[in-house]
Design an enzyme around this catalytic site. Structure first.
Site, PDB file in Angstrom:
ATOM      1  CD  GLU A 257      -2.653  -1.226   0.326  1.00 51.53           C
ATOM      2  OE1 GLU A 257      -3.152  -0.123  -0.271  1.00 51.53           O
ATOM      3  OE2 GLU A 257      -3.359  -2.184   0.223  1.00 51.53           O
ATOM      4  CB  CYS A 296      -2.608   6.635   2.143  1.00 47.44           C
ATOM      5  SG  CYS A 296      -3.910   5.534   2.939  1.00 47.44           S
TER       6      CYS A 296
END
Ligand code: NAP
Length: 518
Positions: A257, A296
């Site tokens: 990720e 994020c």
């Protein structure tokens, strides 16, 4: 000197033998605690996790493991006040932002506890229907999913010390796979405390959950073929993980990720002041300021029809202007600090890089920190940039490839739907895009068009204006991850998350052998 936090490895608490790295309060500048992993016997600790933790977890059924997760939820809920205090001190977040991390983590864990209950008294899962292999139906192939015989190593980012642990640990533990978590050093305290509370409550078998705080040195070297590694962080570190021998030679399964220049897109056809337009302005301002933009999934690029550029700039700026920035202990403050001085410097550098190709529509420098010393506190106000016109949107490369991990976003005018899609694609794959409009068919078409570039497309139409869960909020029921630049990973998505922690195998046999597997 501040307290040295211990690591939990090999079924015992063990202090590193070095001086340790200090963790700081990003608002007051005080040293809080220290972490250190020097001298740990990682190989022995990992072996204990695999052998003791793994065996004990695999001996349990999914329902028993679900009950174990539910017990962990109770432990964490009882200690929430401690976690909020740590988050205020170490992450510099206001209460609502701490909640995203702390309560978001506990909610995710409880969601998997409920999901696991439904998997019943099984120790493996079936995958699809049996397939006939030969002329006669007697000999068939049946696919099964069995927990991997290794451990799950999590190398996590600094922005979600709680959620980042539990969103990964919940599906791993439910799958029967032991966990070793290595939190990012800057905010390791909250992760370490949560692990400590759950371990001391005795709700997990020995070796099921371990924590290593401090340097990452040696962690990847200690991985073996059936282990998995799940990494969240920067693209540069992700490249190191991917190219490590554990992955390239020992086939350790890896999930990445990474960072992402996420988009919000206002479709054509909704005028300034319309519901869709207002929903965009509200969501953008919320996304830019929540956790000081250190998510994020936060919106980094906002795409609007060229004719609406001025109105959108005004509407978003008006909302940003109301954001009070500063000491999260002060009730009047809505947005706390960045997590560290290193992050403050990185945000300033990134902002300057973008400002070379964009105009400043709302300047974060207008927000003097409240109840905080500007020379010490890692506080920045929200800044909205813009590329002025569609030609400017084409000319800038930086706004499409620079993730400033702070309260910064860029307004990007587009000519028509095809142009918007083309500009969004310059982000090279993101975690999430949100769409705003009032025409369901146009929204559905745009969502499918954007789906190959994103792990999640969040569509906000007026009918769900008060219901939707937020552009940047990662819900355990939905997929998290994204293609290309976002790392190519997949997490959550309900039961889909269990796939990563299971091995799929085909069993080819007589139906007399296969039938009892059901
Ligand atoms: P980072 O510097 O890459 O650090 C991430 C983790 O990797 C930390 O635990 C770090 O430990 C560790 N690490 C550093 N060097 C390593 C190495 N050589 N081998 C193994 N591990 C190593 O990233 P960051 O700056 O903390 O995180 C911010 C980034 O994460 C942003 O770009 C953000 O977009 C991304 N992010 C993505 C998601 C997502 O779900 N996609 C979620 C959150 C954040 P130390 O802290 O001890 O250095």
């Amino acid at each position: 000197m501040s307290d040295l936090l211990k690591n939990y490895l090999g079924g015992r608490w063990v202090a590193g033998s070095g001086a340790g790295t200090a963790l700081f309060d990003p608002v007051l500048g005080d040293e809080l605690v220290r972490v250190d992993a020097t001298g740990l016997d990682l190989r022995a600790g990992f072996a204990f996790a695999r052998e003791s933790g793994g065996a004990a977890l695999r001996a349990m059924t999914y329902r028993e493991r679900a009950a174990m997760l539910a017990a962990a939820v109770k432990v964490l809920q009882a200690k929430r006040d401690d976690y909020y205090a740590i988050a205020t001190a170490n992450s510099g977040t206001v209460k609502n932002d701490s909640a995203v991390d702390i309560d978001g983590g506990i909610y995710t864990l409880s969601t998997y506890a409920k999901l696991g209950e439904g998997l019943g008294e099984r120790r493996f899962l079936l995958d699809g229907e049996p397939a006939r292999l030969a002329k006669e139906p007697l000999f068939q192939s049946r696919h099964v999913l069995v927990p991997t015989r290794g451990l799950a190593l999590f190398i996590n980012a600094f922005n979600f010390p709680s959620w980042g642990l539990w969103e990964k640990a919940a599906p791993a533990l439910l799958s029967g796979v032991p966990v070793v978590v290595k939190p990012a050093t800057a905010t390791a305290w909250l992760t370490q405390r949560m692990v400590q509370d759950v371990v001391e409550a005795g709700v997990l078998p020995a070796g099921a959950l371990s924590v290593v705080c401090g340097s990452s040195a040696g962690l990847m070297d200690a991985l073996e073929p059936f282990d998995v590694v799940s990494f969240t962080g920067s693209a540069d570190t992700a490249a190191l993980i991917r190219s490590h021998a554990a992955v390239t030679q020992r086939s350790v399964r890896v999930n990445i990720e990474a960072d992402s220049v996420n988009s919000a897109l206002l479709l054509e056809g909704d005028a300034p002041g319309s519901e869709a337009f207002e929903l965009l302005a509200k969501e953008v301002a919320r996304e830019m300021t929540q956790k000081s933009g250190q998510k994020c999934t936060a919106i980094r690029r906002i795409f609007v029809p060229e004719a609406l550029y001025g109105a959108a700039a005004e509407a978003i700026s008006a909302r940003l202007a109301k954001t009070t920035v500063g000491n999260p202990r002060n009730e009047a403050v809505r947005m706390g600090a960045l997590v560290s001085r290193a992050q403050l410097n990185a945000v300033r550098e990134g902002l300057a890089r973008l400002q070379a190709q964009a105009e400043t529509l709302h300047d974060g420098a207008r927000h003097a920190p409240v109840d905080a010393d500007a020379a010490i506190a890692c506080c920045v106000g929200p800044t909205l940039l813009g590329t002025r016109n569609a030609a400017g949107s084409d000319a800038s490369d930086r706004i499409h490839d620079t993730e400033v991990f702070g309260p910064v976003a860029t307004l990007v005018p587009y000519r028509d739907a095809a142009h918007a899609q083309q500009l969004i694609a310059r982000g090279q794959g993101s975690l999430v895009a949100s769409l705003y409009g009032s025409d369901p068919k146009a929204l559905a078409d745009a969502a499918i068009e954007l789906a190959p570039l994103h792990g999640r497309v969040h569509v906000i139409s007026p009918d769900v204006g008060a219901l939707h869960t937020g552009h940047g909020n990662v819900m355990p029921q939905s997929l998290h991850g994204g293609p290309g630049r976002a790392g190519g990973g997949e997490e959550l998505g309900g039961a889909r998350a269990l796939n990563f922690y299971h091995r799929r195998a085909a069993i080819q046999a007589s139906t007399a052998v296969l039938d009892p597997l059901v």
